[in-house]
Design a protein around this motif. Structure first.
Motif, mmCIF file in Angstrom:
data_model
loop_
_atom_site.group_PDB
_atom_site.id
_atom_site.type_symbol
_atom_site.label_atom_id
_atom_site.label_comp_id
_atom_site.label_asym_id
_atom_site.label_seq_id
_atom_site.Cartn_x
_atom_site.Cartn_y
_atom_site.Cartn_z
ATOM 1 N N PRO A 1 0.813 -1.227 0.000
ATOM 2 C CA PRO A 1 0.000 0.000 0.000
ATOM 3 C C PRO A 1 0.841 1.270 0.000
ATOM 4 N N GLY A 2 1.995 1.230 0.702
ATOM 5 C CA GLY A 2 2.846 2.411 0.757
ATOM 6 C C GLY A 2 3.508 2.751 -0.562
ATOM 7 N N GLU A 3 3.601 1.763 -1.458
ATOM 8 C CA GLU A 3 4.250 1.994 -2.751
ATOM 9 C C GLU A 3 3.340 2.697 -3.754
ATOM 10 N N THR A 4 2.052 2.735 -3.459
ATOM 11 C CA THR A 4 1.099 3.358 -4.400
ATOM 12 C C THR A 4 0.175 4.361 -3.709
ATOM 13 N N VAL A 5 0.444 4.676 -2.436
ATOM 14 C CA VAL A 5 -0.480 5.482 -1.646
ATOM 15 C C VAL A 5 -0.778 6.830 -2.291
ATOM 16 N N PHE A 6 0.229 7.532 -2.749
ATOM 17 C CA PHE A 6 0.011 8.871 -3.289
ATOM 18 C C PHE A 6 -0.615 8.829 -4.687
ATOM 19 N N SER A 7 -0.241 7.835 -5.470
ATOM 20 C CA SER A 7 -0.854 7.678 -6.798
ATOM 21 C C SER A 7 -2.342 7.378 -6.668
ATOM 22 N N ARG A 8 -2.687 6.501 -5.719
ATOM 23 C CA ARG A 8 -4.088 6.134 -5.522
ATOM 24 C C ARG A 8 -4.910 7.314 -5.025
ATOM 25 N N MET A 9 -4.330 8.078 -4.092
ATOM 26 C CA MET A 9 -5.084 9.192 -3.525
ATOM 27 C C MET A 9 -5.194 10.366 -4.495
ATOM 28 N N ASP B 1 4.992 16.807 -7.053
ATOM 29 C CA ASP B 1 5.798 17.559 -8.023
ATOM 30 C C ASP B 1 7.098 16.829 -8.367
ATOM 31 N N ASN B 2 7.627 16.064 -7.407
ATOM 32 C CA ASN B 2 8.903 15.372 -7.616
ATOM 33 C C ASN B 2 8.744 13.885 -7.914
ATOM 34 N N MET B 3 7.517 13.493 -8.203
ATOM 35 C CA MET B 3 7.247 12.073 -8.461
ATOM 36 C C MET B 3 7.957 11.616 -9.734
ATOM 37 N N PRO B 4 8.758 10.537 -9.662
ATOM 38 C CA PRO B 4 9.430 10.020 -10.872
ATOM 39 C C PRO B 4 8.406 9.474 -11.866
ATOM 40 N N SER B 5 8.751 9.500 -13.117
ATOM 41 C CA SER B 5 7.849 8.979 -14.154
ATOM 42 C C SER B 5 8.073 7.488 -14.380
ATOM 43 N N GLN B 6 9.300 7.022 -14.156
ATOM 44 C CA GLN B 6 9.596 5.609 -14.343
ATOM 45 C C GLN B 6 8.917 4.791 -13.237
ATOM 46 N N ARG B 7 8.218 3.704 -13.645
ATOM 47 C CA ARG B 7 7.337 2.980 -12.734
ATOM 48 C C ARG B 7 8.039 2.475 -11.478
ATOM 49 N N GLU B 8 9.124 1.723 -11.625
ATOM 50 C CA GLU B 8 9.795 1.137 -10.475
ATOM 51 C C GLU B 8 10.349 2.209 -9.533
ATOM 52 N N ASN B 9 10.896 3.252 -10.128
ATOM 53 C CA ASN B 9 11.406 4.356 -9.306
ATOM 54 C C ASN B 9 10.278 5.041 -8.544
ATOM 55 N N LYS B 10 9.112 5.101 -9.175
ATOM 56 C CA LYS B 10 7.960 5.744 -8.543
ATOM 57 C C LYS B 10 7.501 4.956 -7.319
ATOM 58 N N TYR B 11 7.474 3.620 -7.427
ATOM 59 C CA TYR B 11 7.070 2.786 -6.293
ATOM 60 C C TYR B 11 8.008 3.002 -5.105
ATOM 61 N N ARG B 12 9.286 3.005 -5.371
ATOM 62 C CA ARG B 12 10.260 3.187 -4.293
ATOM 63 C C ARG B 12 10.162 4.600 -3.713
ATOM 64 N N TYR B 13 9.954 5.561 -4.567
ATOM 65 C CA TYR B 13 9.840 6.957 -4.143
ATOM 66 C C TYR B 13 8.631 7.148 -3.228
ATOM 67 N N GLU B 14 7.486 6.609 -3.648
ATOM 68 C CA GLU B 14 6.263 6.752 -2.855
ATOM 69 C C GLU B 14 6.396 6.064 -1.505
ATOM 70 N N ASN B 15 6.967 4.872 -1.506
ATOM 71 C CA ASN B 15 7.108 4.143 -0.252
ATOM 72 C C ASN B 15 8.067 4.857 0.697
#
Length: 224
Positions: free
Chosen positions: A84-92, A115-129
């Motif tokens: 859940p932590g890997e997608t929390v901000f995308s979902r909300m 604003d600083n969310m990466p566009s690359q999928r895997e990087n985004k999951y790690r960033y959000e978490n």
């Protein structure tokens, strides 16, 4: 200690499942104890094998926390999905299901994260978490967050314990043939896996939202 449930709830859960297996297997019955003529030796062997099986089962269930790494436990719960932590901000950003706060509050509070969310999928999951964990670290001792995290860990370890029980049951009944194989046991354990899995996912989402609501409330208090 947040994991003191291992000395209480998890043991009770393991014992409860063991007793259900005993009941389904009919390992020891009143009739078997009364009729000990020619069946006394067979009964003794059955009891001995069953006691051995149950002892090993109980030990391995309690050791399951060490047998399975964090990543393996997560795969048992979310399979090939994401925490859940890997997608929390995308979902909300798409929809907020929790009635305690609004989507607008989330977008305003975490504007810099978006604003600083990466566009690359895997990087985004790690960033959000990582972003969520930073927030969680500030409120991990909050009672609401602490309790919800504990509930999540209980359900997660119950799920992994169910897997351990199912594996050991298959080994003892099919491979070693020390106890009779009953499809009812497999069905029961499969149902328990589904129930504990769903419970873990629900508790995980709840914990994520509790952290967010604590952060939003902290902001409101600061503004006051």
């Amino acid at each position: 200690n947040i994991k003191d449930y291992r000395d209480k709830e998890l043991k009770l859960y393991a014992l409860a499942n063991i007793f259900v297996i005993i009941y389904i297997e009919k390992i020891i019955t009143i009739e078997g104890l009364l009729n000990q003529n020619d069946k006394s030796t067979a009964l003794f062997v059955t009891i001995f094998n069953s006691a051995l099986f149950l002892s090993i089962l109980y030990i391995f269930v309690l050791l399951s926390d060490s047998l399975f790494s964090e990543s393996i436990k997560n795969k048992m719960i979310y399979f090939w999905g994401h925490l859940p932590g890997e997608t929390v901000f995308s979902r909300m950003k798409i929809k907020v299901k929790d009635i305690r706060f609004t989507q607008q509050q989330v977008l305003e509070q975490y504007k810099s994260i978006y604003d600083n969310m990466p566009s690359q999928r895997e990087n985004k999951y790690r960033y959000e978490n990582a972003a969520w964990y930073t927030i969680y670290s500030r409120y991990r001792d909050n009672k609401m967050v602490y309790v919800s995290n504990r509930d999540y860990l209980i359900c997660r370890d119950m799920t992994s314990s169910t897997v351990v029980i199912l594996i050991l049951y298959s080994i003892f009944s099919v491979a070693l043939q020390l106890i009779p194989f009953k499809i009812e046991c497999v069905i029961y354990l499969a149902v328990m896996f589904i129930l504990t899995n769903v419970a873990t996912r629900t508790k995980g989402d709840r914990m994520i939202n509790n952290v967010i609501i604590c952060d939003l409330q902290a902001k409101n208090k600061n503004e006051e």
